[in-house]
Design a protein around this motif. Structure first.
Motif, mmCIF file in Angstrom:
data_model
loop_
_atom_site.group_PDB
_atom_site.id
_atom_site.type_symbol
_atom_site.label_atom_id
_atom_site.label_comp_id
_atom_site.label_asym_id
_atom_site.label_seq_id
_atom_site.Cartn_x
_atom_site.Cartn_y
_atom_site.Cartn_z
ATOM 1 N N MET A 72 -21.178 -19.354 8.647
ATOM 2 C CA MET A 72 -19.923 -18.625 8.664
ATOM 3 C C MET A 72 -19.695 -18.096 10.083
ATOM 4 S SD MET A 72 -18.845 -15.192 6.478
ATOM 5 C CE MET A 72 -19.252 -15.976 4.957
ATOM 6 N N PRO A 73 -18.545 -18.403 10.692
ATOM 7 C CA PRO A 73 -18.279 -17.916 12.043
ATOM 8 C C PRO A 73 -18.029 -16.402 12.048
ATOM 9 C CG PRO A 73 -16.344 -19.037 11.180
ATOM 10 C CD PRO A 73 -17.449 -19.227 10.171
ATOM 11 N N THR A 74 -18.374 -15.782 13.166
ATOM 12 C CA THR A 74 -18.233 -14.336 13.303
ATOM 13 C C THR A 74 -17.027 -14.010 14.168
ATOM 14 O OG1 THR A 74 -20.611 -14.007 13.068
ATOM 15 C CG2 THR A 74 -19.364 -12.217 14.089
ATOM 16 N N LEU A 75 -16.171 -13.148 13.631
ATOM 17 C CA LEU A 75 -14.978 -12.672 14.324
ATOM 18 C C LEU A 75 -15.154 -11.205 14.677
ATOM 19 C CD1 LEU A 75 -12.000 -12.984 15.240
ATOM 20 C CD2 LEU A 75 -11.340 -12.361 12.880
ATOM 21 N N TYR A 76 -14.991 -10.890 15.950
ATOM 22 C CA TYR A 76 -14.925 -9.500 16.377
ATOM 23 C C TYR A 76 -13.454 -9.096 16.385
ATOM 24 C CZ TYR A 76 -19.768 -9.158 18.160
ATOM 25 O OH TYR A 76 -21.136 -9.108 18.299
ATOM 26 N N VAL A 77 -13.114 -8.112 15.591
ATOM 27 C CA VAL A 77 -11.777 -7.518 15.604
ATOM 28 C C VAL A 77 -11.870 -6.266 16.465
ATOM 29 C CG1 VAL A 77 -10.021 -6.330 14.240
ATOM 30 C CG2 VAL A 77 -11.112 -8.401 13.339
ATOM 31 N N ILE A 78 -11.073 -6.245 17.521
ATOM 32 C CA ILE A 78 -11.023 -5.099 18.428
ATOM 33 C C ILE A 78 -9.719 -4.367 18.130
ATOM 34 C CG2 ILE A 78 -11.120 -4.335 20.833
ATOM 35 C CD1 ILE A 78 -13.502 -6.203 20.074
ATOM 36 N N GLY A 79 -9.817 -3.150 17.627
ATOM 37 C CA GLY A 79 -8.632 -2.383 17.260
ATOM 38 C C GLY A 79 -8.380 -1.233 18.214
ATOM 39 N N CYS A 80 -7.152 -1.148 18.700
ATOM 40 C CA CYS A 80 -6.750 -0.088 19.624
ATOM 41 C C CYS A 80 -5.874 0.937 18.904
ATOM 42 C CB CYS A 80 -5.981 -0.690 20.800
ATOM 43 S SG CYS A 80 -6.910 -1.923 21.720
ATOM 44 N N ALA A 81 -5.677 2.074 19.548
ATOM 45 C CA ALA A 81 -4.929 3.174 18.952
ATOM 46 C C ALA A 81 -3.425 2.915 19.025
ATOM 47 C CB ALA A 81 -5.277 4.484 19.637
ATOM 48 N N ALA A 82 -2.938 2.215 18.028
ATOM 49 C CA ALA A 82 -1.515 1.984 17.807
ATOM 50 C C ALA A 82 -1.319 2.018 16.295
ATOM 51 C CB ALA A 82 -1.093 0.637 18.391
ATOM 52 N N PRO A 83 -0.142 2.385 15.804
ATOM 53 C CA PRO A 83 0.043 2.569 14.367
ATOM 54 C C PRO A 83 -0.499 1.462 13.452
ATOM 55 C CG PRO A 83 1.929 3.443 15.500
ATOM 56 C CD PRO A 83 1.077 2.782 16.553
ATOM 57 N N PRO A 84 -0.419 0.172 13.797
ATOM 58 C CA PRO A 84 -0.964 -0.824 12.868
ATOM 59 C C PRO A 84 -2.466 -0.686 12.600
ATOM 60 C CG PRO A 84 0.541 -1.888 14.390
ATOM 61 C CD PRO A 84 0.326 -0.480 14.891
ATOM 62 N N VAL A 85 -3.201 -0.034 13.500
ATOM 63 C CA VAL A 85 -4.638 0.102 13.271
ATOM 64 C C VAL A 85 -4.913 0.897 11.990
ATOM 65 C CG1 VAL A 85 -5.255 2.247 14.524
ATOM 66 C CG2 VAL A 85 -6.824 0.283 14.537
ATOM 67 N N LEU A 86 -3.950 1.698 11.573
ATOM 68 C CA LEU A 86 -4.129 2.456 10.331
ATOM 69 C C LEU A 86 -4.191 1.532 9.112
ATOM 70 C CD1 LEU A 86 -1.695 5.389 11.145
ATOM 71 C CD2 LEU A 86 -4.205 5.403 11.280
ATOM 72 N N ASN A 87 -3.772 0.284 9.292
ATOM 73 C CA ASN A 87 -3.846 -0.722 8.222
ATOM 74 C C ASN A 87 -4.785 -1.868 8.590
ATOM 75 O OD1 ASN A 87 -1.901 0.521 6.460
ATOM 76 N ND2 ASN A 87 -0.360 -0.084 7.958
ATOM 77 N N ILE A 88 -5.796 -1.592 9.398
ATOM 78 C CA ILE A 88 -6.705 -2.628 9.880
ATOM 79 C C ILE A 88 -7.460 -3.298 8.733
ATOM 80 C CG2 ILE A 88 -8.761 -1.193 10.315
ATOM 81 C CD1 ILE A 88 -7.439 -3.775 12.800
ATOM 82 N N GLN A 89 -7.607 -2.595 7.617
ATOM 83 C CA GLN A 89 -8.296 -3.204 6.469
ATOM 84 C C GLN A 89 -7.535 -4.427 5.964
ATOM 85 O OE1 GLN A 89 -6.850 -0.204 6.449
ATOM 86 N NE2 GLN A 89 -5.443 -0.188 4.719
ATOM 87 N N THR A 90 -6.227 -4.466 6.158
ATOM 88 C CA THR A 90 -5.437 -5.644 5.776
ATOM 89 C C THR A 90 -5.906 -6.854 6.573
ATOM 90 O OG1 THR A 90 -3.527 -4.267 5.248
ATOM 91 C CG2 THR A 90 -3.102 -6.601 5.671
ATOM 92 N N LEU A 91 -6.015 -6.696 7.882
ATOM 93 C CA LEU A 91 -6.489 -7.783 8.739
ATOM 94 C C LEU A 91 -7.908 -8.189 8.361
ATOM 95 C CD1 LEU A 91 -6.427 -9.695 11.167
ATOM 96 C CD2 LEU A 91 -7.076 -7.744 12.590
ATOM 97 N N ILE A 92 -8.772 -7.218 8.185
ATOM 98 C CA ILE A 92 -10.173 -7.525 7.881
ATOM 99 C C ILE A 92 -10.283 -8.285 6.563
ATOM 100 C CG2 ILE A 92 -12.411 -6.501 7.306
ATOM 101 C CD1 ILE A 92 -11.643 -4.242 9.329
ATOM 102 N N THR A 93 -9.580 -7.833 5.547
ATOM 103 C CA THR A 93 -9.616 -8.511 4.246
ATOM 104 C C THR A 93 -9.125 -9.950 4.370
ATOM 105 O OG1 THR A 93 -9.316 -6.418 3.085
ATOM 106 C CG2 THR A 93 -8.775 -8.428 1.865
ATOM 107 N N ARG A 94 -8.044 -10.145 5.096
ATOM 108 C CA ARG A 94 -7.510 -11.501 5.267
ATOM 109 C C ARG A 94 -8.462 -12.386 6.069
ATOM 110 N NH1 ARG A 94 -1.131 -9.843 6.138
ATOM 111 N NH2 ARG A 94 -0.866 -9.094 4.009
ATOM 112 N N ALA A 95 -9.116 -11.816 7.071
ATOM 113 C CA ALA A 95 -10.091 -12.593 7.849
ATOM 114 C C ALA A 95 -11.286 -12.986 6.978
ATOM 115 C CB ALA A 95 -10.553 -11.787 9.063
#
Length: 179
Positions: free
Chosen positions: A1-24
């Motif tokens: 399984m390939p490994t993805l590093y998600v780098i999240g910065c302080a902007a409003p969408p980061v408050l929903n970062i779990q959406t990205l993580i779940t989809r990844a």
């Protein structure tokens, strides 16, 4: 399984970062989350859930010399949301934080890199920003902006509710398969 590093910065969408993580994760990525220090503060109440979701610690700071790496090696990196500050520092090669250090090295290591900015129109009009985007694209980073990604919002706007997480993941997959 390939490994993805998600780098999240302080902007409003980061408050929903779990959406990205779940989809990844649903797409088959072993996903690790690295946050800027401000994004880490914003997500302090969600950290336990994010650790459970990814199965990895959420990293913000450099480890001490001699300490083992807590995350598996990356195969690709997705910087989302990214800010004008991070774009400008990254393009300049500044690596004074763990997130910047990882993505700066990512260019040198030839990792597939996708950046999905979130910023306002005034920030996007600053001449340093367009130069930085050009520099990163010239280094092989897919910066998803305007017609091919996020269109900067007006001043005081931009909740990030319609942030195009899937677009960023879509752009990563062909780059990763070609490695």
């Amino acid at each position: 399984m390939p490994t993805l590093y998600v780098i999240g910065c302080a902007a409003p969408p980061v408050l929903n970062i779990q959406t990205l993580i779940t989809r990844a994760i649903d797409r088959g990525w072993d996903t690790c989350l690295i946050l800027t220090s401000t994004a880490d503060r914003w997500l302090a109440d969600s950290k336990r859930a994010l650790i459970e979701l990814t199965g990895h610690p959420v990293r913000t700071d450099y480890k001490l010399p001699g300490q083992p790496d807590l995350l598996p090696p990356a195969d690709a990196m997705l910087v989302a949301p990214t800010t004008s500050n991070t774009i400008n520092k990254w393009a300049a090669g500044i690596s004074d934080t763990l997130p910047l250090g990882l993505i700066t090295e990512g260019i040198g290591k030839g990792f597939p890199l996708v950046a999905l900015p979130f910023l306002n129109e005034a920030q996007a009009k600053h001449p340093a920003f367009s130069r930085s985007v050009e520099t990163l694209r010239g280094a092989g980073v897919q910066v998803l902006l305007d017609g091919e990604g996020y269109t900067p919002h007006g001043l005081g706007g931009g909740s990030g509710a319609d942030f195009p997480w899937d677009l960023a993941l879509d752009r990563l997959e062909p780059a990763t398969k070609s490695r």
